[in-house]
Scaffold this active site. Structure first.
Site, PDB file in Angstrom:
ATOM      1  N   GLU A 257       0.878  -1.177   0.000  1.00  0.00           N
ATOM      2  CA  GLU A 257       0.000   0.000   0.000  1.00  0.00           C
ATOM      3  C   GLU A 257       0.906   1.214   0.000  1.00  0.00           C
ATOM      4  O   GLU A 257       1.590   1.480   0.988  1.00  0.00           O
ATOM      5  CB  GLU A 257      -0.917  -0.049   1.232  1.00  0.00           C
ATOM      6  N   GLU A 389       3.904  12.544  -4.259  1.00  0.00           N
ATOM      7  CA  GLU A 389       3.233  12.530  -2.960  1.00  0.00           C
ATOM      8  C   GLU A 389       4.013  13.422  -1.987  1.00  0.00           C
ATOM      9  O   GLU A 389       5.207  13.234  -1.791  1.00  0.00           O
ATOM     10  CB  GLU A 389       3.176  11.097  -2.415  1.00  0.00           C
TER      11      GLU A 389
END
Ligand code: NAI
Ligand code: MG
Length: 493
Positions: A257, A389
């Site tokens: 993830e 990110e």
């Protein structure tokens, strides 16, 4: 002056084979309160030798220990008892979590509640791992058995420390696996506190081992260890890629993830007040240190200008403060490293786009890794701040023309973890949901997360799913069993 409550620095040991131990090198490393920049604990600095010891204990527990014959009912009860312990100790755990991560105490309390709920959910699911009878075309019975995958190596991040631990431990234990959990080096202490109860709730020695250490010296040997059958990882895409490569040599099962750059899409017909709220909550909750953060705010042109102004006005009212202050809505970032990373993106953003608000350190704090909630607008989707990110309170607002344009921009990302779409038009909402390449899509909300529903990403956000029945599947092997019902020889030769 903000700042955590001062207490003595506690030196922890780590938990291997049901015992509290130091690292074999006897080295420790410090753990910080990011609001005061002070050391709050020392934990063992585990290296490959310690990993070997933890994996050996998990392997022995899996193969020879009482866990191997513990019934599904009893595994479920163990998890229920652990959930009870966590609920009884919510205040202590939430306070530690807030002090160590910098997150507001009120959010930490929600997190700890979710930890207990996660153990309860998988406690219930332990007795619902079902096999199949396969309709083979012969006088035979074909069965499918579900079996635990073995030793799970679990590497977790610092943004939701104990909750990420629960997401990994709970399904693994319900499935009958044994575990070596490595918390993030920034935030290992709540997992160690939880280890105090593991024997009491009925986990035999070696079933759960918790080792504290850094990525390269402790995480990597765990991934490479031949006796680890599966690795579950949550963290950066950069490390996720390294893990897949390292796991290849021993053909390990891997789930990843890896966060994202999730679009939060606002059509002009959305309820305006709810939309502004949703845009801010989507990207600023937990200081923006959220894998599913709605960090790309896509706004349809007719409402764009008004939307940016309203976001800015409301963002200015977000109360930054000490993590333990109950009025605080945003605390400091977790670490100096994360602070430096987010500050550098704020500077990149100033060159790539227009700054609407924030953009620097929150200077009213003498100490602590506080940054201002930051909003960039007129951001081009090709900008670094729209592609990479940031993992901090930095929103990039991007205008769009119509539905087609919104979907194109939303999908133009290497990531695909989450997305949200805001509109009152149900047809448009569903068309957009179907067109978006992401593992989680919310309509008229962003971020609610439930243990009952799957969690995981498309594209470079990773693979595999956590939570719900999907989460337990990742800890199970599938065995085919064929039972011949013919008593005669085959008669072939
Ligand atoms: P990271 O990915 O380096 O750390 C996450 C975990 O992986 C930690 O437990 C760490 O010790 C471990 N790790 C690091 N290198 C490893 C290696 N070579 N082998 C095995 N394990 C290793 O994340 P970091 O450096 O703390 O943060 C960097 C960026 O990662 C953040 O700015 C954010 O963008 C992203 N991130 C994403 C998260 C998510 O929820 N998807 C969580 C944390 C960070
Ligand atoms: Mg790192």
């Amino acid at each position: 002056m903000p700042g955590g409550v001062k207490t003595d620095v506690k030196t922890y040991q780590m938990y291997i084979n049901g015992e509290w131990v130091a690292s074999q090198s006897n080295k420790t490393f410090p753990v910080y309160d990011p609001s005061t920049e002070e050391v709050i604990a020392q934990v063992p600095d585990a290296n490959a030798e310690d990993v070997n010891r933890a994996v050996a204990s998990a392997k022995a527990a899996f193969e020879d220990g009482p866990w191997a014959t513990t019934t599904a009912q009893e595994r479920g009860r163990v998890l229920f008892r652990l959930a009870d312990k966590i609920r009884q100790n919510t205040a202590m755990l939430a306070e530690l979590e807030a002090r160590n991560t910098g997150k507001p105490i009120v959010e930490a309390e929600y997190d700890i509640g979710d930890v207990a709920t996660c153990f309860e959910y998988y406690g219930g699911l332990a007795t619902k791992i079902l096999g199949y009878v396969n309709p083979v075309p012969d006088n035979a019975m074909s069965l499918t058995l579900k079996e635990p995958i073995g030793v799970a190596g679990q590497i977790i991040p610092w943004n939701y420390p104990l909750l990420m631990g629960a997401w990994k431990l709970a399904p693994a234990l319900a499935a009958g696996c044994t575990c070596v959990l490595k918390p993030a080096e920034q935030t290992p202490i709540t997992a160690l506190e939880m280890a105090n109860w593991l024997a009491d709730v009925g986990l035999p020695p070696g079933v759960v081992n918790i080792i504290t250490g850094f990525g390269e010296s402790c995480g990597a040997p765990l991934v490479q260890h031949p006796d680890v059958n599966k690795v579950a990882f949550t963290g950066s895409a950069a490390v996720g890629k390294i893990i897949v490569k390292m796991a290849a040599d021993t053909v390990k099962r891997v789930t990843l993830e890896l966060g994202g750059k999730s679009p939060n899409i606002f059509f002009a017909d959305a309820d305006f007040e709810a939309a502004i709220d949703g845009a801010l909550f989507g990207v600023f909750i937990n200081q923006g240190e959220v894998c599913s953060a709605g960090s790309r705010v896509l706004v349809q042109k007719p409402i764009y200008k008004k939307f940016v102004d309203a976001m800015v006005e409301k963002a200015k009212k977000i109360k930054l403060g000490a993590p333990l202050d109950r009025d605080t809505k945003m605390g400091p970032l977790v670490s100096k490293d994360q602070y430096d990373r987010v500050r550098s993106y704020q500077e990149v953003g100033k060159k790539e786009a227009k700054l609407a608000s924030g953009g620097g350190r929150a200077e009213k704090f003498a100490k602590g890794y506080y940054v201002e909630p930051t909003i960039f607008y007129d951001v081009d989707n090709s900008a670094r701040i729209a592609r990479e990110e940031i993992f901090g309170p930095v929103a990039t607002v991007i205008p769009f023309d119509d539905e087609k344009d919104a979907v194109k921009i939303a999908n133009d990302s290497p990531y695909g973890l989450a997305a949200a779409v805001w509109t009152r038009d149900i047809f448009k909402a569903f068309r957009t949901v179907k067109a978006i390449r992401a593992g989680i899509v919310w309509i008229n909300h962003m971020q609610p997360t439930y243990v009952e529903a799957p969690w995981g990403g498309y594209k470079q956000s990773g693979f595999g799913r956590e939570l719900g029945p999907w989460g337990i599947e990742e800890y199970l092997e599938t065995k085919q069993v064929h039972i011949n019902l013919n008593e005669q020889p085959i008669g072939w030769y």
